[in-house]
Design a protein around this motif. Structure first.
Motif, PDB file in Angstrom:
ATOM      1  N   UNK A  13       0.794  -1.230   0.000  1.00 46.06           N
ATOM      2  CA  UNK A  13       0.000   0.000   0.000  1.00 46.06           C
ATOM      3  C   UNK A  13       0.826   1.279   0.000  1.00 46.06           C
ATOM      4  N   UNK A  14       1.843   1.310   0.861  1.00 45.89           N
ATOM      5  CA  UNK A  14       2.579   2.567   0.965  1.00 45.89           C
ATOM      6  C   UNK A  14       3.398   2.858  -0.292  1.00 45.89           C
ATOM      7  N   UNK A  15       3.768   1.796  -1.041  1.00 48.42           N
ATOM      8  CA  UNK A  15       4.487   2.037  -2.293  1.00 48.42           C
ATOM      9  C   UNK A  15       3.555   2.748  -3.274  1.00 48.42           C
ATOM     10  N   UNK A  16       2.306   2.348  -3.273  1.00 51.64           N
ATOM     11  CA  UNK A  16       1.336   3.000  -4.149  1.00 51.64           C
ATOM     12  C   UNK A  16       1.117   4.440  -3.694  1.00 51.64           C
ATOM     13  N   UNK A  17       0.992   4.624  -2.384  1.00 53.01           N
ATOM     14  CA  UNK A  17       0.719   5.975  -1.879  1.00 53.01           C
ATOM     15  C   UNK A  17       1.877   6.913  -2.138  1.00 53.01           C
ATOM     16  N   UNK A  18       3.105   6.382  -1.982  1.00 54.06           N
ATOM     17  CA  UNK A  18       4.266   7.238  -2.202  1.00 54.06           C
ATOM     18  C   UNK A  18       4.303   7.758  -3.631  1.00 54.06           C
ATOM     19  N   UNK A  56       1.566   8.498  -5.265  1.00 53.77           N
ATOM     20  CA  UNK A  56       0.285   9.178  -5.489  1.00 53.77           C
ATOM     21  C   UNK A  56      -0.648   8.382  -6.382  1.00 53.77           C
ATOM     22  N   UNK A  57      -0.599   7.072  -6.260  1.00 49.16           N
ATOM     23  CA  UNK A  57      -1.462   6.233  -7.082  1.00 49.16           C
ATOM     24  C   UNK A  57      -2.801   6.038  -6.385  1.00 49.16           C
ATOM     25  N   UNK A  58      -3.882   6.265  -7.132  1.00 49.63           N
ATOM     26  CA  UNK A  58      -5.212   6.099  -6.556  1.00 49.63           C
ATOM     27  C   UNK A  58      -5.807   4.736  -6.861  1.00 49.63           C
TER      28      UNK A  58
END
Lengths: 312, 522
Positions: free
Chosen positions: A242-247, A249-251
């Protein structure tokens, strides 16, 4: 003679066309015809000796042959045979179905030199059908805007397009200019991608409800500002965390990878049972630990020039 | 559980606040009781499952996975619950996912010893996203960027109610909030908790950046360095609440016992001592009393606590919050007269001639170890939360020191791949560096990237997730105070340290000495 040398070499065997494996400026190159075509597209008029899957040649008493790796179009494992000993270099590989390239072939060997990009037990790539369904559901719920997918220009982009087509999505797909030539090359190799439209220069209204594919670097770039209210998606194995996606800015994270996941890596080792395994780029420590637990002899090779988390 | 895990993932990946509120509101409208009530509690941080602690998750992981592979994975993912959720074997096709309330009921009815087994049984029935949501639900730390306030805002939006109306009764209700949803759906009146002692939201202050206020319009008080506390008493029952509305009555039984008024008051809980203007001990002393579920007589005697009163919200059943500060202050003075002076006193109004005079007094406050000054508009009602222009806090300037980075550790959550927690030190007379503190804030995202790169390029040793770095980078560290401590070999520790600047220009041997820091102790 070198395999995937990171610096110009007199004689190079190249497993596939990604830039960290296929560099420019070598003297002589041996690679599959598809990989040579990709290198020619990227680096201009580079020549090499085409090695279709299964073909080989001899150098210094070593028989060298190329076998499908299932990673991207033209990707190959390289088998080296000498005095009855067999060494396989996997390059990057995966074992799942991919409509854009030949499927991986398990090649019996004594020494396996394997990649380990997703060599941690947290990486299980879900079935691609589920990820494509997630993508199509998001598109259906967001008709007023568009879905912008970040995908590497070589391999991932064409696979996502081909999988969308396989799922019955037949509307035009919009692509970033940086992908056009590679998509053309795939189409010339009989990979059906359907109707593709260059997204550059179009009015916002034209792309409402569309699926747009661009290189990851364009996601948070000015280029994306021309799109109508995009939901940012990214097709990559790293999206599992999850945090890789958030870093980034992936929705809408799409866990789609062209590399073997943990299960594929370990299943391959159990299937081939090489007497020795060398682990190259990726998470060498964890796969090494797994080998130890399964009484397989393994060692990590530290390679230069392989960026952590580049492709996925 | 699928709807709940889809909500959690939606919240994780959505950046817009409005969109988050909409996701929650949709969920609350479309999910049956009591699932939605438990979910609301989980988002608002009021759900607590006593049988499951973070240790239970680790125990479950160690049971199933090779410890080294688990540690490597945990180190990469940066979050224990997510690591376990991702490593767990894939669910079989015929498994039936549990509902949220089934999860809560099963976990609440088991023992702490058996909880890992029950949890594992639930894990086997969920896909990876469901497992993640389950572990977050069970341990209570959702970390989806939702404050309690935002969860209540979403509830208000779902049922067309004002968030302040929700807030007013919220703390009198318990999960799964059946009465709240009945009210929201118009099936019953607003819950009326008048006969119980419950928490009302605090009025909070904005920092005074660089303005001047007119002391005719604003009253000034000292900013005491304890913990903000609310006392609510119906006569029969007295309860104490901390800033976030958590009940802390059991930690300070002598205060609850001594409070003989009926009503709700707002104040600062302090330990008696001779610091802070000679009237209260440092925050460090109060820390000995915090976080305890029960407190011994010896603790009560060694760290005697009292409450310095700021404000009054209710006198008896009379709601005073719409009155002006001036009128409430007068009511507070009358109310306080009946209380035991040993346990309760009034926060004095500072007699300053004008703002400049106040500024001089504030500047002298460091000597007296007072945190700063509060400014309260004399005509302000008592309103929940931070309202522009009504109350200000005017803290004294932080202290700063130049320290040298010694160790770095990977952060968790959003920063899980970054080395974002830094231990830094100052010099001893014989030229050694000793750690004086640890900080993980104060820098921008761009600076974090640079710091992360610095750590990776300058690692000299690794100890699990910790890297020791080349002692070459000077960090300017800001902090509120420095005090004696046995935690660090240097014998001192900082309060609220944060990185204020990267001093890439400064050679490490010109950083501050331990002696210089020691000289800043009160």
């Amino acid at each position: 003679m070198w395999i995937d040398p990171s610096r110009p070499a007199e004689r190079a065997l190249v497993t596939h066309g990604h830039a960290d494996h296929a560099r420019s400026g070598h003297g002589a190159v041996w690679a599959t015809p598809e990989t040579l075509a990709i290198m020619a597209l990227r680096y201009g008029t580079e020549m090499g000796t085409p090695m279709p899957y299964g073909d080989g040649f001899e150098a210094n008493g070593v028989k060298i042959s190329f076998h499908p790796a299932g990673h991207v179009l033209g990707s190959a494992q390289i088998l080296l045979e000498h005095a009855g000993e067999r060494v396989v270099v996997t390059g990057d590989y995966k074992r799942r179905f991919d409509p854009t390239c030949a499927p991986f072939e398990a090649v019996a060997c004594d020494v396996l030199i394997t990649e380990a990009t997703f060599g941690l037990p947290v990486f299980t790539h879900p079935p691609i059908e589920d990820e494509i369904a997630k993508l199509l559901a998001a598109r259906a719920a967001h008709q007023e805007g568009c879905i912008l997918i970040g995908a590497y220009a070589l391999g991932k982009a064409q696979r996502v397009i081909a999988e969308l087509r396989r799922a019955g999505y037949d509307a035009p797909i919009y692509i970033h200019g940086a992908m056009q030539k590679m998509c053309d090359l795939y189409a010339a190799h009989d990979v059906a991608l359907g109707e593709l439209i260059l997204a550059t220069g179009l009015a916002k209204a034209e792309m409402k409800g569309a699926i747009v594919i661009a290189p990851p670097s364009a996601l948070n770039d000015r280029w994306a500002q021309r799109l109508p209210d995009p939901i940012t998606a990214m097709a990559s194995g790293w999206m599992r965390v999850r945090q890789r996606a958030r870093q980034r800015n992936v929705e809408l994270p799409l866990v789609i990878s062209d590399h073997a996941d943990w299960t594929e890596l370990t299943d391959t080792l159990l299937e081939l049972r090489p007497s020795e395994t060398w682990i190259t780029h990726g998470r060498t420590d964890a796969l090494g630990r797994w080998c130890e637990l399964h009484q397989l002899k393994a060692r990590a090779l530290d390679l230069v020039g392989r960026e952590e988390e580049e492709e996925g | 559980m699928q709807a709940f895990s889809a909500l959690i993932d939606g919240l994780i990946y959505t950046r817009s606040r409005d969109h988050k509120v909409r996701l929650i509101a949709d969920y609350l409208r479309n999910t049956p009781d009591p699932d939605r009530g438990w979910a609301l509690a989980a988002l608002a941080g009021t759900l607590s499952i006593a049988t499951v602690k973070a240790a239970a998750i680790r125990a479950m992981a160690e049971e199933r996975f090779d410890p080294m592979l688990f540690r490597m994975s945990r180190d990469y993912v940066g979050d224990t619950a997510e690591t376990v959720a991702l490593m767990w074997p894939e669910v079989s096709a015929d498994a039936v996912a549990p509902t949220v309330s089934e999860v809560i009921d099963l976990l609440n009815s088991t023992s702490r010893a058996r909880a890992p087994i029950v949890l594992a049984g639930l894990m086997d029935r969920l896909d990876a996203n469901g497992r993640y949501a389950l572990l977050k639900l069970a341990t209570g730390g959702m970390r989806v960027g939702i404050s309690a306030r935002l969860a209540k805002t979403a509830f208000g939006q779902a049922f067309d109610l004002s968030v302040d109306d929700v807030e007013e009764v919220w703390h009198a209700l318990r999960p799964p909030y059946a009465e709240l949803f009945a009210w929201g759906e118009g099936k019953s009146d607003r819950p009326d908790p008048a006969d119980s002692a419950f928490f009302r939201p605090f009025m909070l202050a904005h920092p005074l950046e660089d303005g001047i206020v007119d002391l005719d319009a604003y009253a000034a008080e000292w900013k005491w360095d304890g913990i903000r506390i609310q006392i609510a008493s119906t006569g029969g029952e007295t309860r104490l609440f901390s800033r976030g509305g958590d009940e802390v009555t059991a930690a300070f039984p002598e205060i609850a016992a001594a409070f003989n008024g009926i009503g709700v008051v707002d104040g600062e809980l302090l330990v008696r001592g001779d610091v802070q203007g000679g009237e209260a001990a440092s925050f460090n002393a109060l820390q000995q009393r915090l976080g305890r579920k029960n407190v011994t007589a010896a603790m009560q005697a060694e760290y005697p606590v009292f409450v310095r009163l700021y404000d009054i919200l209710f006198d008896g059943a009379e709601d005073l919050r719409s009155l002006t500060w001036t009128a409430r202050r007068e009511r507070l003075e009358r109310f306080a007269a009946q209380l035991d002076p040993l346990r309760f006193d009034l926060s004095a109004i500072i007699a300053a001639r004008d703002f400049n005079h106040l500024a001089e007094m504030r500047a002298a406050a460091r000597e007296a170890e007072i945190e700063g000054v509060m400014l309260k508009r004399r005509d302000s009602p008592y309103l929940a939360g931070r309202k522009v222009g009504l109350w200000y806090k005017w803290k004294r300037e932080p202290l700063v020191a130049d320290c040298v980075m010694m160790y770095a550790q990977r952060g968790s959550g959003k920063r899980s791949s970054f080395y974002s927690d830094y231990t830094f030190g100052c010099w001893t007379p014989d030229g050694a560096l000793l750690p004086v503190g640890k900080a993980y804030s104060g820098f921008s995202d761009a600076e974090l990237k640079w710091l992360d790169r610095f750590v990776r390029d300058n690692t000299v040793a690794r100890f699990g997730p910790v890297r020791e770095v080349e002692k070459s980078l000077v960090l300017e560290v800001a902090f509120d105070a420095v005090h004696e401590s046995k935690r660090h070999k240097s014998g001192i520790a900082m309060r609220f340290p944060r990185i204020s600047r990267l001093r890439r220009d400064k050679p490490a041997d010109e950083a501050d000495t331990i002696a210089a820091l020691r000289a800043m102790i009160g």
